[in-house]
Design an enzyme around this catalytic site. Structure first.
Site, mmCIF file in Angstrom:
data_model
loop_
_atom_site.group_PDB
_atom_site.id
_atom_site.type_symbol
_atom_site.label_atom_id
_atom_site.label_comp_id
_atom_site.label_asym_id
_atom_site.label_seq_id
_atom_site.Cartn_x
_atom_site.Cartn_y
_atom_site.Cartn_z
ATOM 1 N N ALA A 1 -25.246 -32.614 43.002
ATOM 2 C CA ALA A 1 -26.819 -32.579 42.608
ATOM 3 C C ALA A 1 -27.809 -32.462 43.765
ATOM 4 O O ALA A 1 -27.275 -32.746 44.848
ATOM 5 C CB ALA A 1 -26.807 -33.897 41.766
ATOM 6 N N GLY B 1 -21.399 -32.981 41.120
ATOM 7 C CA GLY B 1 -21.540 -32.274 39.976
ATOM 8 C C GLY B 1 -20.889 -30.889 40.091
ATOM 9 O O GLY B 1 -20.426 -30.159 39.053
ATOM 10 N N GLU C 1 -17.785 -31.782 38.629
ATOM 11 C CA GLU C 1 -17.645 -31.919 37.064
ATOM 12 C C GLU C 1 -17.637 -30.716 36.497
ATOM 13 O O GLU C 1 -17.132 -30.809 35.404
ATOM 14 C CB GLU C 1 -18.921 -32.882 36.935
ATOM 15 C CG GLU C 1 -18.617 -34.445 37.641
ATOM 16 C CD GLU C 1 -19.847 -35.199 37.354
ATOM 17 O OE1 GLU C 1 -19.873 -36.195 36.519
ATOM 18 O OE2 GLU C 1 -20.775 -35.080 38.056
ATOM 19 N N GLU D 1 -20.301 -40.172 44.122
ATOM 20 C CA GLU D 1 -21.680 -40.781 43.463
ATOM 21 C C GLU D 1 -21.631 -42.274 43.734
ATOM 22 O O GLU D 1 -22.892 -43.084 43.575
ATOM 23 C CB GLU D 1 -21.704 -40.088 41.962
ATOM 24 C CG GLU D 1 -22.285 -38.832 41.710
ATOM 25 C CD GLU D 1 -20.887 -37.965 41.667
ATOM 26 O OE1 GLU D 1 -21.120 -36.660 41.263
ATOM 27 O OE2 GLU D 1 -19.912 -38.352 42.129
#
Length: 699
Positions: free
Chosen positions: A78, A124, A127, A148
Site C-alpha cells: 500500500a 497488498g 494480497e 502489515e
C-alpha cells in the site's frame, strides 16, 4: 479519506494475446509504475483504476485472466503515505474498501485467473495474488510476505481470509503475525514449499524463457493439468492454530501491539465467514487499529528506519578517505566478527594482530571459518567464502599494519589498556590512517588524549551479535575532524550498517538508555521486590526480552562494567546494585535458570543465593510486590524520559529521532513503541519529567 491527494503511480495495460496452441485469447493485465524502474504501489486512486480495468474485461471473450507485474515487483504494498495521512486526518474505510472492491472483481471472475509474481510481492501486492486461482513466481530472492502487523495494523485487503484457506491457518498465522513482527519474508522456494505459490519458474521476467515458461504452465492449467490449491484444515486444527497464535501474541506483546491481535481474530473468523463478510469486518477493524497509538508509532518507526537506511543524518560534508586495507587489533570473538564484517562489507584485505601468536592464529582461522559456515548454510557460494577467507590474515610483524587505512581496536574494555594499544600502534601506521575504537561505553576523547593526531580517532561501536544488529554508533570525540567522521559514515554504508552520529559521552546512546532502565530494575530487586514481579513489570511495553533475560544476554559482567562507568559520570542518576555487583563478582553468566529448567525462586540458584546474601547485609526483607509499590513501570518510564532529556540537553545526539533509531536497531525495541520517545509521550512520562513532549513522530 484525507484532504491530501495521492495520484496513482501504477500503470495498467490490458492486452488479449492468444497463448500457443490455444484458439481463444486471454486477458493479460500488465502492472507497472509511472516511475522508471519503480515499484507497484497501491493507493486508493490506483485501486479505482484497477477496478475499472478489471470490470471492463468481457470474460465471455477470454479464456483466462493473467495479472503480471514489472521486472522489479508484482506489488510492493500500500501507499504508506496515504495510510499515514489517514492516521492524522481521518478514517481509512474508503481506502481499504477500494482494495476489496478492486481485488473482489478479480476473485469473482468466472474464468481461471493467474498471478505472475515477477518480483517483490509484499502486503497488498501479495494480497492481490491471493485473489487469483493460481500463482507463479520467478526463481530468485524477491521477497514475499505480509508485513502489515509490524507496521502497526494487519493485512487489510483479504490476506487474513484468503491465506489460511490456501496454506492452512497455522502457516498463514506464521506469515501474517510471526514473520511480520520479526521483519521476515519468504523466498519463492519457501513459498512454493508451503503452497503459497503453485510453481517457481526458473527464468527471469522480461526474457523469452520467462514468457515461454509461464505460457506453458498456464496452458497446462487450462487443459486441466493443474488444479487450484485449497487447505483442508478441519475445525479443530484451525482453532488450535488460532489459539496457539493468540497465546504466543499475548506472551510476546501483552496487548501492546493491537495489529497481531486483530489479525488473529480475523483469521479465526475466516473459517466460517464468507470472503465478503470477513472483508467488511476487516475494513471496520482496520479503521480503528490504524488510528491507534501503536500503529502511529509503528509507521513512524518504519519510515524512520527506511529513511536512515538510505541516507544517514548529520554527516559532515568533507573528504572521504579511501579505505583499501583494514586492520583489527585483537583476535578475540568480537575482533573476529569485526574482521569478517570489514572483509565481507568493504571487500578489502584485513590484517589481525594480537600479543599472543597462538591466539592470533586461532582468531584468524575462526574468522575464516565464519565464511565457510555461511557457505554451508547456503548464504554464499563456496567460492565466495574462499575469496573472503583469503582477505583475512594475521600480522607477522608490526609493518604488516603500516599501510592500513583503517585500524580498529577490539581489546579488553579498560581505558588504560586501549590507550596503551593506540600509543603502541600510532607510530607504526600512516599519519592519514583512521584510528577507531569499538568501545561500548568508554570516553573516546580520553582514549586519544596522548595521541599525536587525535583528530583521526573515532568511535565505531558495532553491536553484538554483529551479523544481525544493523546499528553502528559513530562517536565523535572532541578533536575528531570532519574527514574522519565522513569516512566512518562512508565505511558504515559499505558495511550495510545504519550509522548514527553520537557526541562523545559515557555509554553513548543504547547502553546509556538500557543502563538507566536496569538501574530501576536493580533498585527494585535490592529494595526487596519479588524478582519475577520485577522482571515482568515492563510486560505492558511488549519488549522482546524481560530485563533479566536481556541481562543474561548481555552478560552480568558487561552490564556491571557499564553501570560503574555511568555511576562515575552521573552518580545522582545511576546507582550501584549490591545484587548485580555480587552476581558479577561471583562470575555468574546468568541470573535466570537455563532454558528448559525451572526454579522455585525464579532466579538461578547462584543468583538467588547472591540476592539473599546482599539483602541480609543491607537489612532488606523480601516482599511480593515490584519493589516500587506497584509503580515500577511508571518509574522506568520516568527514568527513561529523564535520561533521554539529559542526552538531548547535552547534545549527545541531534534529536529524539536519533534515540528512537538507536533503540530500534541497537536494542531491538519494537516498532509499536516507535523506538521509545513516542511511547514516553503517550504515557505522559515526558511531560511528567520534562514538562513537554519529545514529539519526534510529529515531524
Amino acid at each position: 479519506m484525507s484532504e491530501q491527494t495521492f495520484p496513482s503511480t501504477v500503470t495498467i495495460d490490458v492486452t488479449r494475446p492468444v497463448l500457443p496452441g490455444r484458439e481463444r485469447p486471454i486477458a493479460l493485465v500488465s502492472l507497472g509504475s509511472t516511475e522508471p524502474n519503480g515499484l507497484v504501489i497501491w493507493g486508493s486512486e490506483a485501486m479505482r483504476e484497477l477496478r475499472r480495468e478489471l470490470s471492463a474485461i468481457d470474460t465471455s471473450q477470454v479464456e483466462a485472466v493473467v495479472v503480471t507485474g514489472n521486472e522489479k515487483s508484482f506489488g510492493a504494498g500500500a501507499n504508506l503515505k496515504e495510510i499515514r495521512a489517514a492516521q492524522f486526518d481521518g478514517g481509512s474505510e474508503d481506502y481499504i474498501g477500494s482494495g476489496h472492491e478492486a481485488f473482489g472483481v478479480l476473485a469473482e471472475m468466472p474464468v481461471p485467473t493467474f498471478s505472475l509474481i515477477t518480483g517483490v510481492a509484499l502486503g497488498g501486492g501479495l494480497e492481490l495474488a491471493l485473489h487469483t486461482d493460481f500463482r507463479l513466481a520467478t526463481s530468485g530472492k524477491a521477497p514475499m510476505g505480509l508485513p502489515e502487523c509490524r507496521l502497526g495494523f494487519f493485512p487489510g485487503w483479504g490476506g487474513v481470509y484468503l491465506l489460511p484457506h490456501l496454506v492452512g491457518a497455522e502457516a498463514a498465522l506464521n506469515i501474517i503475525v510471526t514473520d511480520s513482527m520479526r521483519g521476515r519474508n519468504l523466498k519463492p522456494a519457501k513459498a512454493a514449499e508451503i503452497g503459497l505459490v503453485d510453481a517457481v519458474l526458473d527464468a527471469a521476467p522480461g526474457t523469452d524463457e520467462w514468457e515461454t515458461a509461464w505460457q506453458r504452465w498456464v496452458v497446462e492449467a487450462l487443459e486441466g493439468k493443474h488444479e487450484p490449491r485449497r487447505a483442508d484444515d478441519d475445525e479443530q486444527t484451525w482453532q488450535a492454530a488460532v489459539d496457539k497464535a493468540a497465546a504466543k501474541a499475548h506472551a510476546a506483546w501483552h496487548g501492546a501491539a493491537p495489529g497481531p491481535v486483530a489479525a488473529i481474530d480475523l483469521v479465526g473468523r475466516a473459517r466460517t465467514d464468507t470472503r465478503q463478510a470477513n472483508g467488511a469486518a476487516a475494513v471496520q477493524l482496520f479503521s480503528s487499529i490504524v488510528q491507534s497509538d501503536a500503529a502511529r508509532a509503528s509507521l513512524y518507526a518504519f519510515e524512520l528506519v527506511s529513511a536512515r537506511s538510505k541516507q544517514a543524518a548529520n554527516v559532515p560534508d568533507a573528504t572521504v578517505r579511501p579505505i583499501k586495507k583494514a586492520a583489527v587489533i585483537g583476535a578475540g570473538l568480537m575482533a573476529g566478527q569485526l574482521a569478517s564484517l570489514l572483509a565481507q562489507g568493504a571487500r578489502v584485505p584485513v590484517v589481525m594482530t594480537d600479543l599472543d601468536d597462538e591466539r592470533l592464529a586461532t582468531g584468524v582461522q575462526r574468522t575464516r571459518d565464519r565464511f565457510t559456515a555461511q557457505a554451508e548454510k547456503g548464504r554464499m557460494s563456496v567460492e565466495q567464502a574462499e575469496q573472503l577467507g583469503s582477505l583475512i590474515s594475521g600480522a607477522e610483524s608490526p609493518q604488516d599494519l603500516a599501510d592500513a587505512d583503517f585500524v580498529i581496536e577490539a581489546v579488553f574494555e579498560e581505558l588504560e589498556v586501549k590507550r596503551q594499544v593506540f600509543a603502541q600502534w600510532e607510530p607504526v601506521i600512516r599519519e592519514d590512517a583512521i584510528l577507531a575504537t569499538n568501545t561500548s561505553s568508554l570516553s573516546v576523547t580520553a582514549m586519544g588524549r596522548d595521541l599525536k593526531h587525535p583528530e583521526r580517532l573515532v568511535g565505531f561501536h558495532v553491536f553484538n551479535p554483529v551479523e544481525v544488529t544493523p546499528l553502528l554508533e559513530i562517536i565523535s570525540a572532541q578533536q575528531t575532524d570532519d574527514s574522519t567522521l565522513a569516512t566512518a559514515f562512508d565505511l558504515a554504508a559499505k558495511l550495510r550498517r545504519i550509522a548514527v552520529r553520537v557526541e562523545d559521552a559515557p555509554s553513548f546512546v543504547v547502553n546509556r538508555v538500557l543502563t538507566r532502565m536496569f538501574d530501576e530494575i536493580g533498585r527494585a530487586i535490592d529494595a526487596g521486590g519479588d524478582p519475577q514481579t520485577v522482571d515482568h513489570a515492563l510486560d505492558p511495553m511488549g519488549l522482546p526480552m524481560t530485563p533479566l533475560q536481556l541481562l543474561d544476554f548481555v552478560g552480568p559482567a558487561v552490564l556491571v562494567h557499564i553501570t560503574h562507568t555511568m555511576n562515575d559520570a552521573y552518580p545522582d542518576r545511576f546507582t550501584l546494585s549490591p545484587w548485580l555487583d555480587a552476581v558479577a563478582d561471583a562470575g555468574l553468566t546468568h541470573t535466570l535458570p537455563a532454558r528448559g529448567e525451572t526454579s522455585q525462586t525464579y532466579l538461578s540458584p547462584e543468583a538467588h543465593d547472591a540476592l539473599e546474601r546482599t539483602r541480609q547485609e543491607s537489612g532488606v526483607a523480601a516482599s511480593s510486590d515490584d519493589g516500587a509499590g506497584g509503580e515500577l513501570l511508571t518509574r522506568v518510564q520516568d527514568a527513561l524520559a529523564d535520561e533521554i532529556g539529559h542526552m538531548l540537553d547535552e547534545g549527545v545526539v541531534a534529536s529524539a529521532r536519533d534515540v528512537d533509531l538507536c533503540m530500534i536497531l541497537g536494542a531491538n525495541y519494537p516498532f509499536h513503541l516507535g523506538g521509545i520517545t513516542p511511547y514516553l509521550d503517550r504515557t505522559g512520562a515526558a511531560e511528567r519529567v520534562r514538562g513537554r513532549r519529545f514529539d519526534a513522530a510529529q515531524h
